[in-house]
Scaffold this active site. Structure first.
Site, PDB file in Angstrom:
ATOM      1  N   ARG A  88      29.983  39.495  38.283  1.00 59.79           N
ATOM      2  CA  ARG A  88      30.008  39.930  39.677  1.00 59.79           C
ATOM      3  C   ARG A  88      28.687  40.610  40.023  1.00 59.79           C
ATOM      4  NH1 ARG A  88      32.821  43.859  40.088  1.00 59.79           N
ATOM      5  NH2 ARG A  88      33.712  44.040  38.012  1.00 59.79           N
ATOM      6  N   TYR A 121      30.251  32.057  39.947  1.00 62.52           N
ATOM      7  CA  TYR A 121      30.978  32.856  38.961  1.00 62.52           C
ATOM      8  C   TYR A 121      32.307  33.396  39.511  1.00 62.52           C
ATOM      9  CZ  TYR A 121      32.596  36.761  36.255  1.00 62.52           C
ATOM     10  OH  TYR A 121      33.414  37.603  35.557  1.00 62.52           O
ATOM     11  N   LYS A 174      39.325  39.003  43.443  1.00 57.72           N
ATOM     12  CA  LYS A 174      38.907  40.358  43.814  1.00 57.72           C
ATOM     13  C   LYS A 174      38.668  40.477  45.334  1.00 57.72           C
ATOM     14  CE  LYS A 174      38.293  41.382  39.315  1.00 57.72           C
ATOM     15  NZ  LYS A 174      39.120  42.279  38.518  1.00 57.72           N
ATOM     16  N   HIS A 206      43.870  47.463  41.189  1.00 54.51           N
ATOM     17  CA  HIS A 206      43.263  46.725  40.071  1.00 54.51           C
ATOM     18  C   HIS A 206      44.074  47.018  38.804  1.00 54.51           C
ATOM     19  CE1 HIS A 206      39.240  45.891  37.744  1.00 54.51           C
ATOM     20  NE2 HIS A 206      39.994  44.827  37.818  1.00 54.51           N
ATOM     21  N   SER A 246      36.865  46.668  34.965  1.00 53.46           N
ATOM     22  CA  SER A 246      36.661  45.347  34.372  1.00 53.46           C
ATOM     23  C   SER A 246      36.116  45.479  32.954  1.00 53.46           C
ATOM     24  CB  SER A 246      35.673  44.549  35.222  1.00 53.46           C
ATOM     25  OG  SER A 246      36.281  44.244  36.451  1.00 53.46           O
ATOM     26  N   CYS A 264      37.736  46.632  30.346  1.00 50.47           N
ATOM     27  CA  CYS A 264      38.168  47.865  29.689  1.00 50.47           C
ATOM     28  C   CYS A 264      39.615  47.788  29.204  1.00 50.47           C
ATOM     29  CB  CYS A 264      37.968  49.064  30.613  1.00 50.47           C
ATOM     30  SG  CYS A 264      36.234  49.415  30.920  1.00 50.47           S
ATOM     31  N   ASP A 270      45.648  41.779  35.992  1.00 47.34           N
ATOM     32  CA  ASP A 270      44.470  42.227  36.735  1.00 47.34           C
ATOM     33  C   ASP A 270      44.772  42.930  38.056  1.00 47.34           C
ATOM     34  OD1 ASP A 270      41.612  42.358  36.688  1.00 47.34           O
ATOM     35  OD2 ASP A 270      41.533  40.833  38.239  1.00 47.34           O
ATOM     36  N   ARG A 294      34.394  34.004  29.694  1.00 52.74           N
ATOM     37  CA  ARG A 294      35.790  34.079  30.149  1.00 52.74           C
ATOM     38  C   ARG A 294      36.605  32.855  29.790  1.00 52.74           C
ATOM     39  NH1 ARG A 294      37.252  38.971  33.107  1.00 52.74           N
ATOM     40  NH2 ARG A 294      35.268  40.047  33.305  1.00 52.74           N
TER      41      ARG A 294
HETATM   42  P1  GDP Z   1      39.933  43.637  31.274  1.00 52.12           P
HETATM   43  O1  GDP Z   1      38.692  43.030  31.823  1.00 52.12           O
HETATM   44  O2  GDP Z   1      40.196  45.015  31.821  1.00 52.12           O
HETATM   45  O3  GDP Z   1      41.124  42.746  31.386  1.00 52.12           O
HETATM   46  O4  GDP Z   1      39.672  43.888  29.715  1.00 52.12           O
HETATM   47  P2  GDP Z   1      40.104  43.029  28.432  1.00 52.12           P
HETATM   48  O5  GDP Z   1      41.523  43.289  28.051  1.00 52.12           O
HETATM   49  O6  GDP Z   1      39.703  41.628  28.615  1.00 52.12           O
HETATM   50  O7  GDP Z   1      39.198  43.722  27.332  1.00 52.12           O
HETATM   51  C1  GDP Z   1      37.805  43.830  27.474  1.00 52.12           C
HETATM   52  C2  GDP Z   1      37.173  44.105  26.134  1.00 52.12           C
HETATM   53  O8  GDP Z   1      37.671  45.318  25.583  1.00 52.12           O
HETATM   54  C3  GDP Z   1      37.473  43.012  25.107  1.00 52.12           C
HETATM   55  O9  GDP Z   1      36.334  42.757  24.346  1.00 52.12           O
HETATM   56  C4  GDP Z   1      38.581  43.610  24.271  1.00 52.12           C
HETATM   57  O10 GDP Z   1      38.600  43.089  22.964  1.00 52.12           O
HETATM   58  C5  GDP Z   1      38.251  45.097  24.300  1.00 52.12           C
HETATM   59  N1  GDP Z   1      39.480  45.928  24.181  1.00 52.12           N
HETATM   60  C6  GDP Z   1      40.633  45.768  24.865  1.00 52.12           C
HETATM   61  N2  GDP Z   1      41.566  46.684  24.478  1.00 52.12           N
HETATM   62  C7  GDP Z   1      40.970  47.447  23.537  1.00 52.12           C
HETATM   63  C8  GDP Z   1      41.421  48.564  22.744  1.00 52.12           C
HETATM   64  O11 GDP Z   1      42.548  49.040  22.833  1.00 52.12           O
HETATM   65  N3  GDP Z   1      40.499  49.108  21.885  1.00 52.12           N
HETATM   66  C9  GDP Z   1      39.216  48.605  21.767  1.00 52.12           C
HETATM   67  N4  GDP Z   1      38.402  49.202  20.907  1.00 52.12           N
HETATM   68  N5  GDP Z   1      38.781  47.539  22.494  1.00 52.12           N
HETATM   69  C10 GDP Z   1      39.631  46.981  23.360  1.00 52.12           C
HETATM   70  P1  PGA Z   2      38.355  41.790  34.954  1.00 52.14           P
HETATM   71  O1  PGA Z   2      38.037  40.782  36.161  1.00 52.14           O
HETATM   72  O2  PGA Z   2      37.137  41.979  34.093  1.00 52.14           O
HETATM   73  O3  PGA Z   2      38.765  43.059  35.637  1.00 52.14           O
HETATM   74  O4  PGA Z   2      39.467  41.160  34.171  1.00 52.14           O
HETATM   75  C1  PGA Z   2      37.119  39.824  36.399  1.00 52.14           C
HETATM   76  C2  PGA Z   2      35.839  40.184  37.143  1.00 52.14           C
HETATM   77  O5  PGA Z   2      35.226  41.209  36.832  1.00 52.14           O
HETATM   78  O6  PGA Z   2      35.455  39.401  38.023  1.00 52.14           O
HETATM   79 MN    MN Z   3      41.120  40.930  32.453  1.00 46.75          MN
END
Ligand code: GDP
Ligand code: PGA
Ligand code: MN
Length: 604
Positions: free
Chosen positions: A79, A218, A227, A247, A269, A271, A294, A386
């Site tokens: 983004r 993207y 979003k 979110h 994002s 996290c 999400d 992704r």
């Molecule tokens: P989203 O974008 O908020 O959905 O985040 P994701 O679930 O896709 O996670 C983003 C990154 O953080 C990935 O590389 C995960 O492996 C990592 N991650 C997610 N949960 C945890 C956790 O509980 N501990 C750690 N250390 N890393 C995490």
């Molecule tokens: P996410 O969303 O990382 O919160 O899952 C996708 C984005 O940043 O466009």
């Molecule tokens: Mn996600």
């Protein structure tokens, strides 16, 4: 309407006047070679994926059914927050956190960019619905795009095509979403695998509820139902109509006694939302099912509880770090195929690979389409690469995921990525205190947005890049929401941090499936069964209060991850003050009061 000689333009499968007029207007401006109304059929998927393969955008995977590898332009991987605009009539309605441009001025600028921008390409018209089709008032949109990649991705992420168009009737309301990659083709000109333009605009018109996007292919910039609609525009609709567009993931937690709880969680994002949404609990007897990873739209039900609906139909998950140990349910979901992978690495036998998947193969094609070996200096996959996969394939999908009524939320988690200060989990004192936690949420920046990674910034409710209006008004909306229900019916709010680090920079908490221990504690707090310590920042468990049986972590690390460090918090206060000052006059006084109370408790 003038009859334009563009094939397909007049074969519209609808009599919706406003839609027809808008489609004509856009076709006249962008002058595509042809117009195609997307129906969402399997035939269409096959036709478009084949077209993408022929264009070199997609490589079919040999090891996963009906799945494709795509590598974007290296300048179009995330983004673009500095190119994202909230074009309200009054700049004050965009507030202190958004980029603002006058709507007439933005439209004038972008109209010139759009003029002739689809030359040599097909213009697709994608009717879609965010949230269940059977909702009392389906939340409709139409995306016009010149990107086949967008059409197939929208098919995964939304309810689209004929089934959505059937809800339009003659005059249903919809959000017009205009998208172009901004790469017209002259006659005979060879296309590139990932057309895009260096000039990018992601513009939102909150008053007229329109989205105009230009220059990027993207995800978050181009799949406009996500979003742009479901957060930025929906947050404005929610403010006006008295609901919340957030979110947040939505998960269902089932206790050993078979009691069901629904939890929503907001993390910035990259996290941890997708991972928590699909968590496989490590504690015996507890089960998780997924409803969303999400976005959550939350409205009060007749019983006074807050009900959440996920507007999406797919997962657009961060690939690196995802594997059979961290997120087995995501792996099972993508194993079933029908998935688009963008900016991961391609193996020599036609599968995908990314960092975090264990031992790397001896040779890969990197996301930059270069030879890659374990000796290479750069990662094989972009950190924001992704997978885009249908929710329906998730093996732990909750059966009620498509229920228009939504699910009643018991707990809301706010969380960020902080190496210090923020303990593993803190329970708020009440709704206003929880709103304060959300409003002051902070996190290190990630690769999900263009810019420097690892910089701590305030990311209120994980919504900093997604609030479609003035952030201080948004806080007031949260405070007002808490007044609209009995306190005992409101979700309890918690603040979590899976990412605190120790002296060797190691994560103090093992995370992933082990996060179930935190969910369990939160539910037991709601049930009045678990203990906690009252601290200046809220209720924090001691090691005895959390189920640590079988947990592979040192006592020292666990104590450190739960520690409320007065020094660190005293250092945090000026950052919160600076943030609140930025909010200006409109900041709700109750949030200022929360800050004063926190300062007093810290100095007591
Ligand atoms: P989203 O974008 O908020 O959905 O985040 P994701 O679930 O896709 O996670 C983003 C990154 O953080 C990935 O590389 C995960 O492996 C990592 N991650 C997610 N949960 C945890 C956790 O509980 N501990 C750690 N250390 N890393 C995490
Ligand atoms: P996410 O969303 O990382 O919160 O899952 C996708 C984005 O940043 O466009
Ligand atoms: Mn996600």
């Amino acid at each position: 309407m003038t009859a334009l000689a563009i094939p397909g333009l007049d074969s519209a499968p609808t009599t919706h006047q406003r839609l027809l007029e808008w489609v004509h207007e856009v076709a006249e401006l962008t002058t595509p070679d042809r117009v195609v109304w997307a129906d969402g059929s399997d035939e269409e998927w096959d036709r478009l994926t084949k077209k993408l393969v022929d264009a070199g955008t997609f490589t079919p995977l040999k090891q996963k059914p009906n799945s494709f590898w795509a590598a974007s332009d290296p300048g179009d991987v995330a983004r673009v927050e500095e190119r994202t605009f909230i074009c309200s009539v009054d700049p004050d309605d965009a507030g202190p956190t958004n980029n603002w441009t006058d709507p007439a001025e933005m439209k004038a600028t972008m109209t010139e960019l759009y003029r002739g921008c689809m030359r040599g390409r097909t213009m697709y018209v994608i009717p879609f619905c965010m949230g269940p089709l059977e909702a009392e008032k389906p939340m409709l949109g139409v995306e016009i795009t010149d990107s086949e990649y967008v059409v197939v991705s929208m098919r995964v992420m939304t309810r689209m095509g004929s089934k959505a168009l059937a809800k339009f009737g003659e005059d249903a309301d919809f959000v017009p979403c205009l998208h172009s990659v901004g790469a017209p083709l002259d006659e005979g000109q060879q296309d590139v695998a990932w057309p895009a333009n260096e000039t990018k605009y992601i513009s939102h018109f909150p008053e007229t509820r329109e989205i105009w996007s230009y220059g990027s292919g993207y995800g978050g910039n181009a799949l406009l139902g996500k979003k742009c609609y479901s957060l930025r525009i929906a947050s404005v609709i929610g403010r006006d109509e008295g609901w919340l567009a957030e979110h947040m993931l939505i998960l269902k937690l089932i206790s050993p006694e078979n009691k069901v709880y629904y939890i929503a969680a907001a993390f910035p994002s990259a996290c941890g939302k997708t991972n928590l949404a699909m968590l496989e609990p490590t504690i015996p007897g507890w089960k998780v099912e997924t409803l969303g990873d999400d976005i959550a739209w939350m409205r009060f039900g007749e019983d006074g509880r807050l009900y959440a609906v996920n507007p999406e139909a797919g997962f657009f998950g961060v690939a690196p770090g995802t594997d059979w140990h961290t997120n087995p349910n995501a792996m099972r979901t993508i194993e079933r195929g029908n998935t688009v992978f963008t900016n991961v690495a391609l193996t020599d036998n036609g599968d995908i690979w990314w960092e975090g998947m264990g031992e790397p193969p001896a040779h890969l094609t990197s996301w930059k389409k270069q030879d890659w070996t374990p000796d290479s200096d750069e990662p094989s996959s972009h950190p924001n690469s992704r997978y885009c996969t249908p929710m329906a394939q998730c093996p732990i999908l909750a059966p009620e995921w498509d229920d228009p009524k939504g699910v009643p939320i018991s707990a809301i988690f706010f969380g960020g990525r902080r190496k210090d200060t923020i303990p593993l989990v803190t329970e708020s004192r009440d709704w206003n205190h929880g709103t304060f936690m959300g409003a002051t949420l902070s996190s290190e920046t990630t690769a999900a947005a263009k810019g420097k990674v690892g910089v701590v910034r305030r990311d209120p409710m994980a919504m900093l890049p997604f609030i479609g209006y003035n952030a201080a008004d948004y806080f007031a909306h949260w405070i007002a929401t808490g007044k609209r229900a009995d306190a005992n019916k409101l979700p309890k709010i918690f603040y979590v941090n899976w990412f605190r680090r120790g002296p060797e920079n190691q994560f103090l908490w093992p995370g992933f499936g082990e996060n179930s221990r935190v969910l369990k504690w939160a539910i037991e707090r709601i049930e009045g069964k678990a203990a906690a310590q009252e601290t200046p920042i809220g209720y924090v468990p001691t090691l005895d209060d959390i189920d640590t049986e079988g947990l592979d972590a040192s006592r020292a690390d666990l104590e450190a991850v739960l520690k409320v460090d007065r020094e660190e918090w005293l250092a945090e206060i000026p950052l919160i003050e600076e943030w609140f000052d930025k909010m200006g006059e409109k900041l709700p006084t109750s949030l200022r009061d929360e800050l004063e109370a926190l300062k007093q408790r810290l100095s007591a």
